[in-house]
Design an enzyme around this catalytic site. Structure first.
Site, PDB file in Angstrom:
ATOM      1  N   HIS A  37       0.837  -1.202   0.000  1.00 47.57           N
ATOM      2  CA  HIS A  37       0.000   0.000   0.000  1.00 47.57           C
ATOM      3  C   HIS A  37       0.873   1.253   0.000  1.00 47.57           C
ATOM      4  O   HIS A  37       0.578   2.224  -0.702  1.00 47.57           O
ATOM      5  CB  HIS A  37      -0.885   0.034   1.247  1.00 47.57           C
ATOM      6  CG  HIS A  37      -1.863  -1.095   1.359  1.00 47.57           C
ATOM      7  ND1 HIS A  37      -1.739  -2.097   2.291  1.00 47.57           N
ATOM      8  CD2 HIS A  37      -2.979  -1.379   0.643  1.00 47.57           C
ATOM      9  CE1 HIS A  37      -2.751  -2.934   2.165  1.00 47.57           C
ATOM     10  NE2 HIS A  37      -3.511  -2.544   1.168  1.00 47.57           N
ATOM     11  N   ASP A 150      -3.901  -8.009  -7.109  1.00 46.33           N
ATOM     12  CA  ASP A 150      -5.300  -8.317  -7.417  1.00 46.33           C
ATOM     13  C   ASP A 150      -5.508  -8.060  -8.904  1.00 46.33           C
ATOM     14  O   ASP A 150      -6.192  -7.115  -9.302  1.00 46.33           O
ATOM     15  CB  ASP A 150      -6.221  -7.446  -6.566  1.00 46.33           C
ATOM     16  CG  ASP A 150      -6.055  -7.743  -5.095  1.00 46.33           C
ATOM     17  OD1 ASP A 150      -6.421  -8.840  -4.661  1.00 46.33           O
ATOM     18  OD2 ASP A 150      -5.499  -6.884  -4.376  1.00 46.33           O
TER      19      ASP A 150
END
Ligand code: PAF
Length: 280
Positions: A37, A150
């Site tokens: 992140h 993802d």
């Protein structure tokens, strides 16, 4: 860095920044932030005058049998990570702010959502698309940043943004790995020491598939068999899926064509982990 919980507060802030002619980057997250992140936030920081990080464990993307209740949360540590990586604003809404009483609209992206993770998590991408759509409407970012880990989610969001003419550029960012190759994931926090060691099998399997493609292998069935063989050597691993598909539209193929997505989902104990590699 400021932290707000209401849509009204975010909108007021964005309006002020836009009036000043500033570009806004959005990093949507479910919190429990890690270096993956942080890399998205730093990229957003480098490409925009303002950076918003949303932290929201989105209930609509979890099936009743999944880990919504136990999903790890640590807002204090997340705030520190956001500040260090250069965010200007954290949007941390309550569920009732995002899904007030009477909420009944959702967004689905057909086709791309059907296979891979969509097969074993049938409602997942509908929840993801709905919440990402809402976030894009609330923040109206110039750019939004998503991790390549993802890969199916990223392809679906790109499709959704194109199909719905949303004026945000979707930026995909590389997978961040531990030194031994394990892809960073908030769910790695669930792993025991033995499971952490066993989880490396995902990366080993992806590397085995990639090496075959780079070595000239053309048959998809050979790639899948090779990845499955690696996974079968780890007693703690239970395969959910192993796939090799077109990286843009997630369609299966029999003969290797690029861009190729090698993707897998594997339970290590009770924890479902994913990993992938795109061969351009
Ligand atoms: O990738 C995630 O963390 C989530 O699916 C997202 C995009 C923040 C939507 O809840």
């Amino acid at each position: 860095m400021q932290k707000v919980a209401t849509i009204g507060e975010v909108r007021a802030m964005i309006q002020k920044w836009k009036k000043q002619g500033e570009h806004v980057g959005l990093v949507p997250t479910m919190g429990y932030l890690h270096e993956g992140h942080a890399s998205l936030i730093r990229r957003a920081r480098a490409e925009n005058e303002r950076v918003v990080v949303s932290i929201f464990v989105n209930p609509t993307q979890f099936a009743p049998t999944e880990d919504l209740a136990t999903y790890p949360r640590d807002l204090e540590k997340d705030s520190q990570c956001c500040a260090e990586a250069g965010a200007d604003l954290i949007f941390h809404p309550e569920v009732s702010e995002m899904y007030p009483d009477g909420f009944c609209t959702s967004v689905t992206v057909d086709g791309l959502s059907a296979g891979l993770c969509g097969r074993s998590r049938p409602i997942h991408f509908k929840g993801v698309c709905t919440v990402v759509n809402k976030l894009l409407h609330i923040v109206r970012p110039d750019r939004a940043y998503f991790g390549q880990k993802d890969a199916q989610q990223l392809a679906i969001i790109r499709r959704m943004v194109d199909d719905l003419n949303i004026a945000t550029s979707i930026i995909g960012c590389p997978i961040v790995r531990e030194a031994d190759g394990l892809a960073l994931s908030s769910r790695n926090a669930y792993l025991s020491a033995d499971e952490r060691r066993a989880a490396l099998v995902l990366y080993r399997a992806v590397c085995a598939g990639e090496a075959l493609v780079r070595g000239g292998e053309k048959k998809i069935s050979v790639l899948i068999d090779a990845m499955r063989t690696v996974l079968s050597q780890e007693a703690l691993a239970r395969v959910d899926y192993v796939e090799a598909v077109n990286a843009r539209n997630m369609q299966p193929m029999e003969i290797v064509a690029r861009p190729l997505l090698l993707a897998l989902a594997v339970f290590i104990g009770k924890t479902r982990l994913i990993d992938n590699c795109i061969v351009e």
